[in-house]
Write an enzyme that holds these catalytic residues in place. Structure first.
Site, PDB file in Angstrom:
ATOM      1  N   ARG A  17     -10.722   7.351  24.761  1.00  0.00           N
ATOM      2  CA  ARG A  17     -10.019   6.133  25.171  1.00  0.00           C
ATOM      3  C   ARG A  17      -9.442   5.324  24.008  1.00  0.00           C
ATOM      4  O   ARG A  17      -8.668   4.402  24.219  1.00  0.00           O
ATOM      5  CB  ARG A  17     -10.956   5.249  26.012  1.00  0.00           C
ATOM      6  CG  ARG A  17     -11.069   5.731  27.449  1.00  0.00           C
ATOM      7  CD  ARG A  17     -12.120   4.958  28.203  1.00  0.00           C
ATOM      8  NE  ARG A  17     -13.469   5.404  27.870  1.00  0.00           N
ATOM      9  CZ  ARG A  17     -14.585   4.743  28.191  1.00  0.00           C
ATOM     10  NH1 ARG A  17     -14.500   3.579  28.819  1.00  0.00           N
ATOM     11  NH2 ARG A  17     -15.758   5.222  27.861  1.00  0.00           N
ATOM     12  N   ASN A 379       4.043 -18.291 -24.398  1.00  0.00           N
ATOM     13  CA  ASN A 379       4.934 -18.686 -23.301  1.00  0.00           C
ATOM     14  C   ASN A 379       5.923 -17.549 -23.068  1.00  0.00           C
ATOM     15  O   ASN A 379       6.676 -17.178 -23.962  1.00  0.00           O
ATOM     16  CB  ASN A 379       5.681 -19.962 -23.675  1.00  0.00           C
ATOM     17  CG  ASN A 379       6.546 -20.419 -22.507  1.00  0.00           C
ATOM     18  OD1 ASN A 379       6.071 -21.092 -21.608  1.00  0.00           O
ATOM     19  ND2 ASN A 379       7.816 -20.013 -22.503  1.00  0.00           N
TER      20      ASN A 379
END
Ligand code: UD1
Ligand code: CA
Length: 468
Positions: A17, A379
């Site tokens: 199922r 950075n």
């Protein structure tokens, strides 16, 4: 001292199922295969060894549980639950003690319930103890037929009389047996019933006939014994499991803005005062620190996040370590091997992979950092790309502490950029840069005065202008 405890988990059935090519017991509930929940429960109850009886999809089930220490017994043909346990007997040769019998498709069962079942079994001095549940609608289940001060037998729905069908106490399919006694009883089973199967439930009547005691304990919470047969029940079980997991986090001091949409897998840990927005998925062995904030749509798999990490909406993190006080996203992608030391900013549309990034370094926008070692205080400008792949091999970019990388820079790896240097915007860096240097590779700007209007006048000649 408690007796030796082993567990057998029945998991050979097809699960028709489910309408799935995946074996039923491998369907996930809260991110883990159903069978894994049952194995975890058996182990939490103290069972060793744990033997799973497999049949349908046996190879896939075995493969999914390789290296977990689970033992397997093969039931090549599904001739019933009694036959299934028989198939596990060789794997338990010489075992003496208590045997838990569990089902691979009953994932909500808790170890506390098994502890109560074992305690009842011992107190009753039973050979078999059945976990039962009281059902408003008992249809489809085996019914518990009590007699004297114990259980006389279990009758399957298909073999039951109208009177027996009216019984609302059902067999959950979970038992404790005394071993090796149960093995002898199993050997005597026949398949003389409506389904032509060897019913494990017939062990009960066999024990009674032999004058032995069969006990039953009604589960305090019937929901726990729910078997999963289709995807409606699978979804229901997922909801219950998530509810349990989420309740645990709420009680530990985690804020879930909408617990119904927090998808947190069982092994995840979260520190107190962390806030989790709707639609967040935390998977695998993820660890989240204290005072973190995870915004909507964040998906984190197998990561460790320190304290006060803020992950903004739509970010995806996998196999990464994120140090404390870091901001990520929105829409950042941290791929495996990313290690952020802390106090970092990884902004929108930044992707990292195998990248170790030092304390306080930032890549705030539109960047790819792959196979990179980046120091602290760096950075990384918008649009920076580490060109790590030459079509054959991957190469490493090293950027030392305090480097300033302008916008739109490409690092063609392997390449090293020395401490404190500055990379001009728009540069393509192909050679190592020493410390404290400026590296810039873009062509000098040309300015041609009046070029635009001269060009426009030329192209306008001989062509019709715009209609007025
Ligand atoms: C069984 C019980 C029933 C109980 C119900 C609870 C029997 C005869 N009946 O019924 O009393 O109320 O469970 O859900 O035991 N399995 C195998 N090999 C087999 C058959 C089954 O491994 O040959 C496994 C299945 O994969 C499943 C479990 O055993 O995990 C239960 O099997 P299922 O067919 O669902 O049993 P029921 O008929 O529902
Ligand atoms: Ca069933």
């Amino acid at each position: 001292m408690s007796a030796a405890l082993a567990a057998v988990i029945l998991a050979a059935g097809q699960g028709t199922r489910m309408k799935s090519s995946l074996p039923k017991v491998l369907h996930p509930v809260a991110g883990k295969p159903m069978l894994a929940h049952v194995v975890a429960t058996a182990r939490a109850a103290g069972a060793a060894p744990v033997v799973a009886v497999v049949g349908h999809g046996a190879d896939r089930v075995r493969a999914a549980f390789a290296d977990t220490g689970v033992h397997f017994a093969l039931q090549a043909e599904q001739l019933g639950t009694g036959h299934a346990l028989r198939c596990a007997v060789p794997a338990l040769a010489g075992f003496t003690g208590e045997l838990l019998l569990l089902c691979g498709d009953v994932p909500l069962l808790r170890a506390e319930t098994l502890a109560a079942l074992l305690q009842h079994h011992r107190r009753q001095g039973a050979v078999v103890t059945v976990l039962t549940a009281e059902m408003d609608d008992p249809r489809g289940y085996g019914r518990i037929i009590r007699g004297g001060d114990g259980v006389e037998r279990i009758v399957e729905e298909k073999d039951a009389t109208a009177q027996e069908r009216a019984v609302r106490e059902i067999n959950t399919g979970i038992y404790v047996f005394a071993a090796p006694r149960v093995f002898t009883l199993l050997a005597g089973l026949t398949n003389d019933n409506a389904q032509g199967e060897y019913y494990l439930t017939d062990v009960v009547a066999a024990a009674r006939t032999a004058g032995e005691r069969v006990a039953a304990l009604a589960a305090a919470c019937a929901e726990e014994t729910m078997g999963i047969n289709d995807r409606v029940q699978l979804a229901e079980a997922g909801k219950v499991m998530r509810g349990r997991i989420n309740e645990g986090h709420l009680r530990n001091g985690v804020t879930l803005l909408d617990p119904l949409t927090a998808y947190i897998e069982p092994e995840v840990t979260i520190g107190a005062d962390t806030t989790i927005h709707p639609g967040v998925h935390l998977r695998g062995r993820t660890v989240v620190g204290r005072d973190c904030e995870l915004e909507p749509g964040v998906i984190i798999t197998d990561c460790t996040l320190g304290d006060r990490v803020h992950v903004k909406a739509g970010s995806v993190l996998a196999g990464s370590t994120v140090g404390a006080d870091t901001d990520i996203g929105p829409m950042a992608h941290l791929r495996p091997g990313t290690v952020l030391a802390g106090e970092n900013k990884i902004g929108n549309f930044v992707e990292t992979k195998k990248a170790a990034i030092g304390k306080g370094s930032k890549a705030s926008h539109l960047t790819y950092l792959g196979d990179a070692e980046i120091g602290s205080g760096v950075n990384v400008g918008c649009g920076t790309i580490t060109c790590n792949y030459d079509g054959v091999n991957k190469h490493v970019t090293i950027i030392e502490d305090d480097v300033f990388v302008g916008s739109d820079v490409q690092f063609v790896a392997p390449v090293r950029v020395g401490r404190g240097s500055l990379i001009g915007a728009g540069s393509t860096i192909t050679k190592d840069v020493p410390a404290d240097a400026l590296a810039i590779t873009r062509a000098e700007q040309k300015v041609i005065e009046g070029w635009v209007s001269r060009k426009r006048n030329k192209t306008a000649k001989g062509r019709p202008g715009p209609k007025e």
